[in-house]
Scaffold this motif. Structure first.
Motif, PDB file in Angstrom:
ATOM      1  N   LEU A  50       0.870  -1.193   0.045  1.00 51.95           N
ATOM      2  CA  LEU A  50       0.058  -0.022   0.023  1.00 51.95           C
ATOM      3  C   LEU A  50       0.797   1.228   0.049  1.00 51.95           C
ATOM      4  O   LEU A  50       0.507   2.149  -0.749  1.00 51.95           O
ATOM      5  CB  LEU A  50      -0.780  -0.220   1.292  1.00 51.95           C
ATOM      6  N   ASN A  51       1.898   1.185   0.659  1.00 51.05           N
ATOM      7  CA  ASN A  51       2.634   2.501   1.068  1.00 51.05           C
ATOM      8  C   ASN A  51       3.546   2.758  -0.283  1.00 51.05           C
ATOM      9  O   ASN A  51       3.419   3.972  -0.659  1.00 51.05           O
ATOM     10  CB  ASN A  51       3.621   2.045   2.206  1.00 51.05           C
ATOM     11  N   ARG A  52       3.960   1.819  -1.291  1.00 56.15           N
ATOM     12  CA  ARG A  52       4.617   1.939  -2.160  1.00 56.15           C
ATOM     13  C   ARG A  52       3.900   2.182  -3.314  1.00 56.15           C
ATOM     14  O   ARG A  52       4.297   2.264  -4.693  1.00 56.15           O
ATOM     15  CB  ARG A  52       5.658   0.823  -2.460  1.00 56.15           C
ATOM     16  N   GLY A  53       2.391   1.924  -3.121  1.00 60.00           N
ATOM     17  CA  GLY A  53       1.618   2.400  -4.302  1.00 60.00           C
ATOM     18  C   GLY A  53       1.145   1.060  -5.197  1.00 60.00           C
ATOM     19  O   GLY A  53       0.829   1.179  -6.679  1.00 60.00           O
ATOM     20  N   ASP A  54       1.811  -0.046  -4.935  1.00 58.78           N
ATOM     21  CA  ASP A  54       1.373  -1.260  -5.440  1.00 58.78           C
ATOM     22  C   ASP A  54       0.092  -1.894  -5.171  1.00 58.78           C
ATOM     23  O   ASP A  54      -0.006  -2.674  -4.603  1.00 58.78           O
ATOM     24  CB  ASP A  54       2.471  -2.272  -5.162  1.00 58.78           C
ATOM     25  N   PHE A  55      -0.990  -1.244  -5.515  1.00 63.20           N
ATOM     26  CA  PHE A  55      -2.392  -1.528  -5.196  1.00 63.20           C
ATOM     27  C   PHE A  55      -2.922  -2.891  -5.671  1.00 63.20           C
ATOM     28  O   PHE A  55      -3.374  -3.569  -4.760  1.00 63.20           O
ATOM     29  CB  PHE A  55      -3.349  -0.568  -5.486  1.00 63.20           C
ATOM     30  N   PRO A  56      -2.652  -3.240  -6.901  1.00 63.48           N
ATOM     31  CA  PRO A  56      -3.288  -4.737  -7.123  1.00 63.48           C
ATOM     32  C   PRO A  56      -2.521  -5.902  -6.210  1.00 63.48           C
ATOM     33  O   PRO A  56      -3.492  -6.710  -5.651  1.00 63.48           O
ATOM     34  CB  PRO A  56      -2.560  -4.769  -8.565  1.00 63.48           C
ATOM     35  N   ARG A  57      -1.502  -5.701  -5.847  1.00 57.97           N
ATOM     36  CA  ARG A  57      -0.877  -6.798  -5.149  1.00 57.97           C
ATOM     37  C   ARG A  57      -1.391  -6.471  -3.664  1.00 57.97           C
ATOM     38  O   ARG A  57      -1.247  -7.314  -2.821  1.00 57.97           O
ATOM     39  CB  ARG A  57       0.694  -6.925  -5.074  1.00 57.97           C
ATOM     40  N   ALA A  58      -1.392  -5.110  -3.221  1.00 57.28           N
ATOM     41  CA  ALA A  58      -1.585  -4.699  -1.741  1.00 57.28           C
ATOM     42  C   ALA A  58      -3.177  -5.446  -1.701  1.00 57.28           C
ATOM     43  O   ALA A  58      -3.614  -6.139  -0.793  1.00 57.28           O
ATOM     44  CB  ALA A  58      -1.865  -3.326  -1.564  1.00 57.28           C
ATOM     45  N   LEU A  59      -4.148  -5.284  -2.589  1.00 60.68           N
ATOM     46  CA  LEU A  59      -5.410  -5.908  -2.463  1.00 60.68           C
ATOM     47  C   LEU A  59      -5.472  -7.327  -2.578  1.00 60.68           C
ATOM     48  O   LEU A  59      -6.032  -8.013  -1.675  1.00 60.68           O
ATOM     49  CB  LEU A  59      -6.270  -5.383  -3.754  1.00 60.68           C
ATOM     50  N   GLU A  80       1.594   7.643   6.162  1.00 57.12           N
ATOM     51  CA  GLU A  80       2.229   8.231   5.064  1.00 57.12           C
ATOM     52  C   GLU A  80       1.175   7.833   3.883  1.00 57.12           C
ATOM     53  O   GLU A  80       1.102   8.682   3.129  1.00 57.12           O
ATOM     54  CB  GLU A  80       3.578   7.634   4.672  1.00 57.12           C
ATOM     55  N   VAL A  81       0.413   6.604   4.134  1.00 58.03           N
ATOM     56  CA  VAL A  81      -0.274   6.361   3.000  1.00 58.03           C
ATOM     57  C   VAL A  81      -1.549   7.284   3.159  1.00 58.03           C
ATOM     58  O   VAL A  81      -1.948   7.677   2.089  1.00 58.03           O
ATOM     59  CB  VAL A  81      -0.930   4.882   3.291  1.00 58.03           C
ATOM     60  N   LEU A  82      -1.943   7.541   4.243  1.00 54.46           N
ATOM     61  CA  LEU A  82      -3.164   8.700   4.493  1.00 54.46           C
ATOM     62  C   LEU A  82      -3.003   9.841   3.799  1.00 54.46           C
ATOM     63  O   LEU A  82      -3.420  10.534   3.096  1.00 54.46           O
ATOM     64  CB  LEU A  82      -3.641   8.997   5.904  1.00 54.46           C
ATOM     65  N   LEU A  86      -1.167  15.640   8.448  1.00 52.33           N
ATOM     66  CA  LEU A  86      -0.643  14.543   8.461  1.00 52.33           C
ATOM     67  C   LEU A  86       0.978  14.540   8.396  1.00 52.33           C
ATOM     68  O   LEU A  86       1.683  13.776   9.004  1.00 52.33           O
ATOM     69  CB  LEU A  86      -1.229  13.518   7.498  1.00 52.33           C
ATOM     70  N   ALA A  87       1.550  15.471   7.565  1.00 53.14           N
ATOM     71  CA  ALA A  87       3.027  15.620   7.416  1.00 53.14           C
ATOM     72  C   ALA A  87       3.480  16.244   8.519  1.00 53.14           C
ATOM     73  O   ALA A  87       4.343  15.651   9.189  1.00 53.14           O
ATOM     74  CB  ALA A  87       3.117  16.512   6.224  1.00 53.14           C
ATOM     75  N   ASP A  88       2.543  16.914   9.155  1.00 54.78           N
ATOM     76  CA  ASP A  88       3.274  17.657  10.553  1.00 54.78           C
ATOM     77  C   ASP A  88       3.192  16.522  11.566  1.00 54.78           C
ATOM     78  O   ASP A  88       4.281  16.458  12.717  1.00 54.78           O
ATOM     79  CB  ASP A  88       2.307  18.570  11.257  1.00 54.78           C
ATOM     80  N   LEU A  89       2.177  15.626  11.595  1.00 57.35           N
ATOM     81  CA  LEU A  89       2.287  14.553  12.449  1.00 57.35           C
ATOM     82  C   LEU A  89       3.409  13.498  12.229  1.00 57.35           C
ATOM     83  O   LEU A  89       4.278  13.059  13.158  1.00 57.35           O
ATOM     84  CB  LEU A  89       0.913  13.563  12.619  1.00 57.35           C
TER      85      LEU A  89
END
Length: 563
Positions: A360-369, A475-477, A493-496
């Motif tokens: 998810l974090n790296r944006g590989d959504f098909p494999r994440a799913l 980071e995903v959010l 979220l960046a400040d967090l």
């Protein structure tokens, strides 16, 4: 990871109580549905008794420890001491082997059975009780101090069995009083001081990883009596880490690693604390050292790696450390190695969530799913609930919000069936999915409350695995918020992320993008430069580098590390 984090009993890190309750219920099957390679053998938990009973030799580099017991056999004493040393580093298999070896030299010695009770309980509660009963049957030949140790262990096992019940707190307090009574008789007994420190944890399953501030004086007293006591240094490292005192934790972990150079967890623990002070490249070297020690041990002793709870935990942190450095190819290698290990407990299966989270974090959504759906299909309600949340977040990223809503409903339904500790472990994932859905919908309903809870979860984490995983989830959010044109939330979220970890390149990158969006060119340039600094050894094809190079062409980048 097995029934311990953060923990981890080991890393277990987040909900050791829940994990242990699963053991009390006998839920020790491989949750993943993979076959048990040891089917047909008698086991203690998931470990064949044949392995636990194998002869063992005395070893160097595992930490020097001595607790005098009633025996005329020098060999029995030495192997008993070795067993206790292994216990204090969470090496359950070798602790059991050492105690069995002590019994070969003196079959009537009670204390090795007490040791076996400790070695077995992270894997198999009934076996732990049976071992203690053998110790009780031999107690007549023991001295008063040893009988008090047997009584302490009996009180602890009773408190474990009552955990979560109406009399659970009373049993926990009775366990502590039992140790206090023994300390009144033997005030300078180092092992009793260590046990009392462990007992300060808020459950009877305490093993040091959940150390609370009130335990610290007991470990300090132990060191005042025995300055070279590696176990006290080990537990103090956990104490200080849990309080966010990373410099103090680093010193204790360094000493522990030096005193037990052949113990993988000792090297791993030093890596933990190096990450806490922003020295991730050095931490990786110690995680690699732990991995090398483990691999050599498995080959030498012919022990399957899956049987050792620590191996998956170390691989997970090694992978996440490479992810932190922007070295995604190495991260994937170690996450893949972790996934090849059979999870023998429900909580071990739950901890494999780090793979879909990485995707998810790296944006590989098909494999994440695909990976998240495998979790959601688990027979474990804990794993399935988290899996549904991760499926839902991935669907939000894939712009399928209607399906994401259905996953939230499924996750909420699953979570209602969980005990309090397991429900607490799933709560952050539910809130992450809720906020992800709000971001995609452009809705502000409950957004402030969700951000506040997510901030609390993330700031509360102190161990190297829990805070880095929390950081990656935020980071995903942040990525989703930017994509949804919710830039104010993206900057919050960046400040967090910066507050949680100012050493992470991703924290500065998220802040740079937000500053650039609102036209603050100076701040954006500053943060892009910082991101480049902290990701200076990232993969050449690491996606953010192209953006950073364009925005900050003078930022220097070192060649990426490979391995």
């Amino acid at each position: 990871m097995t029934v311990k984090n953060r923990r981890c009993w080991p890393r277990l890190c987040t909900v050791p109580i829940a994990a242990m309750l699963l053991l009390l219920l006998g839920n020790l099957a491989a949750i993943s549905g993979q076959g048990d390679d040891h089917a047909g053998h008698t086991t203690i938990g998931w470990v064949p008794e044949e392995i636990l009973n194998r002869p063992v030799v005395l070893r160097e580099g595992v930490g020097t420890y001595h607790e005098k017991v009633t025996t005329s056999s020098a060999a029995a004493q030495k192997f008993y001491d070795q067993g206790v040393a292994y216990l204090h580093s969470y090496v359950w298999i070798e602790a059991a082997r050492s105690f069995h070896q002590a019994l070969r030299s003196d079959p009537k010695l009670a204390m090795p059975y007490v040791g076996l009770s400790y070695a077995y309980s992270p894997m198999d509660y009934p076996a732990a009780r049976a071992a203690l009963e053998r110790a009780e049957s031999l107690a007549a030949a023991a001295d008063d101090r040893e009988r008090s140790r047997i009584a302490i262990r009996r009180a602890q096992l009773d408190a474990m069995a009552a955990a979560g019940a109406a009399d659970g707190v009373a049993k926990l307090l009775a366990f502590r009083r039992q140790i206090d009574a023994a300390l009144a008789a033997y005030p300078n007994d180092v092992e009793l001081l260590l046990l009392r420190g462990l007992a300060e944890e808020p459950s009877p399953f305490g093993d040091g990883q959940g150390c609370v501030p009130a335990a610290t004086p007991y470990y300090q007293r132990a060191l005042a009596i025995s300055p070279d006591n590696f176990a006290a240094h080990h537990f103090l490292a956990h104490c200080y880490e849990n309080q966010g005192k990373f410099q103090e934790a680093l010193e204790e972990a360094r000493t522990y690693a030096q005193m037990a150079p052949q113990i993988p967890h000792a090297q791993h623990m030093y890596g933990h604390e190096l990450r806490g002070v922003g020295r991730t490249e050095e931490a990786i070297q110690f995680f690699l050292k732990a991995e090398s020690l483990e691999e050599n041990y498995y080959r030498r002793e012919n022990i399957p790696a899956s049987l050792d709870w620590h191996h998956a935990h170390n691989l997970s942190l090694l992978a996440s450390a490479h992810q932190y450095e922007g070295q995604l190819h190495l991260a994937e290698r170690y996450f893949t190695a972790e996934r090849q290990l059979t999870p023998y407990t429900e909580y071990a299966a739950f901890n494999r969530k780090d793979w879909p989270e990485f995707l998810l974090n790296r944006g590989d959504f098909p494999r994440a799913l695909e990976a998240a759906k495998q979790m959601a299909a688990s027979r474990s309600a804990l794993t399935a609930a988290a899996g549904h949340c991760l499926v839902g977040i991935t669907l939000v990223a894939l712009r399928r919000p209607g399906e994401a809503d259905a996953e939230l409903t499924a996750a909420e339904t699953q979570s209602r069936a969980l005990n309090r500790a397991d429900a607490a472990a799933v709560s952050p994932y539910l809130d992450l999915l809720r906020l992800a859905i709000r971001l995609r919908q452009g809705s502000s309903a409950d957004t402030s409350a969700l951000l506040a809870r997510i901030s609390a979860y993330t700031r509360r984490a102190t161990s190297a695995d829990s805070w880095s995983q929390g950081l990656f989830r935020v980071e995903v959010l942040s990525n989703l918020a930017r994509e949804a044109n919710q830039w104010e939330i993206a900057e919050q979220l960046a400040d967090l992320m910066l507050a949680v970890d100012p050493y992470y390149g991703g924290s500065h990158y998220a802040k740079a993008l937000a500053a650039d969006r609102r036209g603050d060119e100076a701040k954006a340039a500053e943060e892009f430069k910082a991101a480049g600094k902290y990701w200076s050894h990232a993969d050449m094809d690491f996606p953010p580098l192209a953006v950073i190079r364009k925005a900050s062409p003078n930022a220097g980048f070192a060649p990426p590390k490979t391995g």
